[in-house]
Scaffold this motif. Structure first.
Motif, short mmCIF file in Angstrom:
data_model
loop_
_atom_site.label_atom_id
_atom_site.label_comp_id
_atom_site.label_asym_id
_atom_site.label_seq_id
_atom_site.Cartn_x
_atom_site.Cartn_y
_atom_site.Cartn_z
N PHE A 1 0.89 -1.19 0.09
CA PHE A 1 0.00 0.03 -0.08
C PHE A 1 0.83 1.24 -0.02
CE2 PHE A 1 -2.95 -3.26 1.52
CZ PHE A 1 -4.19 -2.66 0.80
N ASP A 2 2.03 1.26 0.71
CA ASP A 2 2.83 2.35 0.64
C ASP A 2 4.16 2.29 -0.28
OD1 ASP A 2 3.98 0.33 2.05
OD2 ASP A 2 4.53 1.62 3.77
N SER A 3 4.04 1.39 -1.11
CA SER A 3 5.06 1.32 -2.08
C SER A 3 5.66 2.51 -2.57
CB SER A 3 4.64 0.35 -3.43
OG SER A 3 5.82 0.34 -4.10
N PRO A 4 7.11 2.96 -2.64
CA PRO A 4 7.58 3.90 -3.05
C PRO A 4 7.28 4.20 -4.76
CG PRO A 4 9.17 2.88 -1.82
CD PRO A 4 7.91 1.88 -2.15
N GLY A 5 7.04 3.25 -5.33
CA GLY A 5 6.99 3.44 -6.80
C GLY A 5 5.47 3.74 -7.40
N LEU A 6 4.66 3.80 -6.36
CA LEU A 6 3.34 4.51 -6.68
C LEU A 6 3.30 6.02 -6.93
CD1 LEU A 6 1.21 2.67 -3.76
CD2 LEU A 6 1.19 2.08 -6.59
N SER A 7 2.23 6.31 -7.66
CA SER A 7 2.27 8.07 -8.17
C SER A 7 1.65 8.64 -6.95
CB SER A 7 1.74 8.07 -9.59
OG SER A 7 0.25 7.78 -9.12
N TYR A 8 1.62 10.07 -6.92
CA TYR A 8 0.95 10.48 -5.90
C TYR A 8 -0.66 10.29 -6.07
CZ TYR A 8 -0.42 14.03 -2.60
OH TYR A 8 -1.01 14.96 -1.67
N GLY A 9 -1.01 10.37 -7.26
CA GLY A 9 -2.28 10.33 -7.46
C GLY A 9 -2.72 8.96 -6.87
N GLU A 10 -2.00 7.87 -7.17
CA GLU A 10 -2.19 6.57 -7.01
C GLU A 10 -2.42 6.22 -5.27
OE1 GLU A 10 -0.39 4.15 -10.83
OE2 GLU A 10 0.75 4.49 -9.10
N ARG A 11 -1.29 6.95 -4.72
CA ARG A 11 -1.19 6.96 -3.09
C ARG A 11 -2.62 7.50 -2.58
NH1 ARG A 11 4.57 8.88 -1.89
NH2 ARG A 11 3.75 8.24 0.18
N VAL A 12 -3.03 8.59 -3.44
CA VAL A 12 -4.10 9.38 -2.66
C VAL A 12 -5.14 8.51 -2.97
CG1 VAL A 12 -5.72 11.21 -3.14
CG2 VAL A 12 -3.30 11.67 -3.07
N ALA A 13 -5.67 7.66 -4.09
CA ALA A 13 -6.80 7.13 -4.43
C ALA A 13 -6.79 5.99 -3.39
CB ALA A 13 -6.63 6.52 -5.83
N ILE A 14 -5.54 5.44 -3.05
CA ILE A 14 -5.41 4.21 -2.20
C ILE A 14 -5.75 4.50 -0.81
CG2 ILE A 14 -3.73 2.52 -1.16
CD1 ILE A 14 -2.49 2.29 -3.94
N GLY A 15 -5.20 5.76 -0.51
CA GLY A 15 -5.38 6.26 0.97
C GLY A 15 -6.98 6.43 0.99
N LEU A 16 -7.70 7.08 0.13
CA LEU A 16 -9.02 7.26 0.17
C LEU A 16 -9.79 5.98 0.32
CD1 LEU A 16 -9.53 10.38 -2.23
CD2 LEU A 16 -9.79 10.38 0.44
N ALA A 17 -9.28 5.15 -0.74
CA ALA A 17 -9.97 3.58 -0.62
C ALA A 17 -9.98 3.09 0.68
CB ALA A 17 -9.45 2.85 -1.84
N LEU A 18 -8.61 3.10 1.30
CA LEU A 18 -8.57 2.65 2.55
C LEU A 18 -9.45 3.07 3.56
CD1 LEU A 18 -4.63 2.41 2.95
CD2 LEU A 18 -6.11 0.22 3.09
#
Length: 758
Positions: A666-683
């Motif tokens: 979930f916190d992979s450094p390879g994720l883009s900012y938008g992907e990380r935001v989407a994952i954070g909101l999904a969580l």
């Protein structure tokens, strides 16, 4: 289902003072803008803390900081419920009390303690109200899901913590298991279900079983000796039967005693009511008679035309009698003066009415001489006759002169006496007139001005009689009135709230009292007719008789009870010196019951341990899958299928999420900012779905989601939030006006000030 939506906020909290803001209700994010320190975060925090409060044990310092400069810290939210109604939710932060009011009907749905750590009925009820509105009931759940504080939007992680929140915590389960094991081995040394080894030393259950064996042996030995006690047991049975009969008789007598006393009390109350009725009627009749007599006497007295009050009549009558006596005295003196005047009239001089004898002698001599002169013809005789007649004439003339002088003198004296009598007569007449005027003046006061003085005495006596009669009637009326007033005081005390007013008419008040006590008498008579007392045969319905019979029955029971104890002691001594079969059997029964309870408790604890372990494992397995499913659904929906699903690992920390076909942390450094935001909101949203009650979607509150973002990333975050706002309320804050301008966002609430002015 959409959760409650905040439509307005009023607060006196943190650095905001008496601020009021309306929250737009549209399917887009609501934006609150303003510089640092203007109160944006305070607004979001106030919303959350109004719903969930502060834990005063763990957050006392934070609460104190928020209220440090406030005399009264409070916040009031207006929310629209999932059903479309509107509520005002107010919380006072100083005392943790809250009020929930329905706006449309102004009905108070809740008022009381809203402490989030409280265990009382009020605090639990408030949490249920919040759960029904938001789907979540405590701050911990809300802060891990739909309240995103500044800087943590992309720092979410799917961890064991979420399951602990839902299950009460694995630590709590382990602690419960240890507690159950401790309690289990406090009761028995037997091994737990599924285990091969127990404890070495006996526990409560083993000790009780050993004691039961000892008691059973002792009971067998004692029972053999007690078979010889049949006569004693028979007598004890007879005594118990007799005691039971006496108990029944005592109970009946005690009940009857109360009934007889109640009857006597009721009879006493009935007598009081009857006496009060008669007293009120008697007083009313007497005061009515006194009033009638007073009115009649007043009418009789008034008919006399007296110009003064009856109490003045005696004095006025005495004064009138005095002036009447003065008038009579004046009349007597007038008559006496007249009599004296008549007696004092001077008499004429003696002889004034006749002729002296010398004149008659001289005349007779002259006449005789003249006759002789004629007869004898002697002239000398004519001379003698003439001389005699001359002497007689001279004497007569002298006599008349003397008489005239005496008459004149007598007339002068009589004239002087008449003048004196006239003066005295005027004086007496003036005295009579004055006395008559005084009589008239006094008589006018008593209404006798038209009466003659000699007729006044009978009328005066009649007036005095009527005055005395009126005064006596007034005195009697005053006495009766005072008697009635004294009686009314006593009757009002007895009537309490039903008492008539003390300022009304006395007769009417007595009538009210009489009617009240007559009704009370009837009520008591009816109660007495329906309260028959059942007495044992041969007992008279008097307090003395019942009391005597009750004392006798109690004495007999005491004697029977003493004899029974003696027989029981004799019965027990026939067994063993230490115990009887009755005592042994009772103790054996108690020990057996205790063994049953302990065995049941042991089984219950063992079963509870089994169920707890199985249920917890099953719960975690099932909820872990449900949580991953919710997060996967949210991730897929927010990314148009580019992110997701989530795949479990050995633990939640090892779970992975699919991003564009590759499985990553979930916190992979390879994720883009938008992907990380989407994952954070999904969580967060998935966890909300996992935790929320009945599928309710609470508002999403995000503090500074555009912080330090370039326009492109900010646009991506705004798109995600706009998509989310179609199904739930989204409220965000921002301090960057350039980012908002770039995104074409017009803030809904602008906070322009800083510090306490924000």
């Amino acid at each position: 289902m959409d959760g409650a939506r905040v439509t307005g906020i009023r607060l006196n909290y943190g650095n905001l003072r008496d601020a009021t803001h309306e929250i737009p209700q549209e399917d887009r994010p609501v934006v609150i803008s303003g510089p640092n320190g203007s109160g944006k975060t305070t607004l979001l925090e106030a919303i959350v803390r109004t719903l969930f409060g502060f834990n005063r044990r763990s957050e006392a310092g934070l609460l104190e900081a928020r209220l440090e400069t406030l005399e009264s810290g409070w916040c009031e939210l207006r929310v629209r419920t999932p059903e479309g109604a509107h509520l005002d939710i107010r919380r006072d932060f100083h005392d943790a009390r809250a009020v929930i009011t329905t706006v449309e009907t102004q009905e108070e749905r809740f008022k009381g303690d809203a402490n989030p750590a409280g265990t009382n009925e009020q605090s639990r009820a408030f949490r249920e109200e919040v759960r029904a509105l938001m789907g979540l009931a405590d701050y911990e759940d809300f802060s891990k899901t739909t309240f995103v504080e500044q800087g943590v939007l992309i720092n979410g992680a799917l961890s064991e913590e979420l399951l602990r929140v839902a299950s009460g915590g694995s630590g709590g389960v382990e602690e419960a298991q240890k507690t159950l094991e401790t309690r289990y081995f406090e009761l028995t040394k037997e091994a737990l279900p599924g285990q091969s080894r127990g404890k070495n030393k006996n526990r409560r259950l083993e000790e009780l079983r050993h004691r039961r064996h000892e008691l059973d042996e002792a009971l067998q030995e004692t029972a053999a000796q007690e078979r010889q006690r049949t006569p004693l047991a028979t007598r004890i049975g007879e005594l118990e039967t007799e005691i039971a009969g006496l108990d029944e008789r005592i109970g009946a007598l005690e009940t009857a005693q109360g009934g007889v006393q109640s009857q006597r009390a009721r009879a006493a109350e009935e007598k009081i009511a009857k006496d009060s009725t008669e007293d009120a009627k008697r007083a009313r009749d007497r005061i009515s008679e006194a009033r009638t007599a007073e009115e009649s006497a007043r009418a009789d007295f008034g008919a006399r035309g007296v110009g003064c009050g009856p109490e003045q009549v005696e004095a006025e009558a005495t004064a009138l009698r005095q002036v009447l006596e003065s008038l009579r005295e004046a009349h007597r003196q007038q008559q006496a003066a007249e009599t004296a005047a008549e007696a004092a009239t001077p008499a004429l001089p003696a002889g004034s009415a006749g002729v002296p004898a010398g004149v008659w002698v001289a005349g007779a001599v002259g006449a005789i001489t003249a006759v002789l002169a004629v007869v004898l013809g002697r002239p000398v005789l004519w001379a003698v006759a003439a001389g005699a007649l001359a002497v007689a004439g001279g004497q007569y003339v002298a006599h008349r002169s003397r008489v005239a002088a005496a008459v004149r003198a007598a007339q002068e004296v009589a004239a002087k006496a008449e003048a004196a009598r006239a003066d005295e007569r005027k004086k007496r007449e003036a005295e009579v007139t004055s006395a008559r005027e005084a009589v008239t003046e006094r008589a006018r006061v008593l209404g006798l001005a038209e009466s003659e003085p000699d007729q006044m005495q009978p009328a005066l006596e009649a007036i005095e009689k009527d005055a005395r009669a009126l005064l006596e009637a007034q005195r009697r009326l005053e006495e009766r009135t005072q008697e009635a007033a004294d009686l009314l005081v006593k009757l009002r005390d007895a009537m309490k709230d039903a008492a008539p007013s003390a300022s009304g008419d006395v007769i009417e008040a007595l009538r009210v009292c009489e009617e009240h006590f007559r009704k009370e008498q009837v009520r008591l008579e009816m109660e007495g007719e329906g309260a028959a007392v059942e007495l044992p045969a041969g007992v008279e319905a008097t307090t003395e008789s019942v009391k005597s019979e009750l004392e006798e029955a109690r004495w007999q029971r005491g004697a029977k009870e003493q004899e029974r104890r003696q027989q029981q002691e004799a019965l027990l001594t026939r067994a063993t010196p230490d115990a009887s079969s009755v005592a042994l059997r009772d103790e054996l029964e108690q020990v057996s019951e205790e063994i049953s309870r302990v065995e049941a408790r042991v089984r219950s604890l063992g079963f509870a341990l089994e169920l707890l372990g199985e249920a917890y494992d099953e719960f975690r397995d099932g909820d872990e899958g449900r949580l991953l499913e919710r997060v996967s659904e949210r991730a897929t929906g927010l990314s148009d299928g580019q992110i997701g699903p989530v795949e479990p690992g050995e633990t939640l920390d090892a779970a992975r999420i699919t991003v564009l076909g590759r499985r990553v942390a979930f916190d992979s450094p390879g994720l883009s900012y938008g992907e990380r935001v989407a994952i954070g909101l999904a969580l967060r949203l998935g966890a909300t779905d996992f935790l929320a009650r009945n599928g309710i979607r609470p508002p999403l509150l995000i503090d500074e989601p555009f912080d330090d973002l370039d326009p492109e990333r900010a646009a991506g975050v705004w798109k995600l939030l706009t998509d989310i706002a179609r199904e739930r309320q989204v409220i965000v804050t921002s301090q960057n006006p350039l980012t908002l301008e770039h995104l074409g966002i017009e803030p809904d609430i602008r906070l322009t000030g800083r510090g306490l002015n924000g």
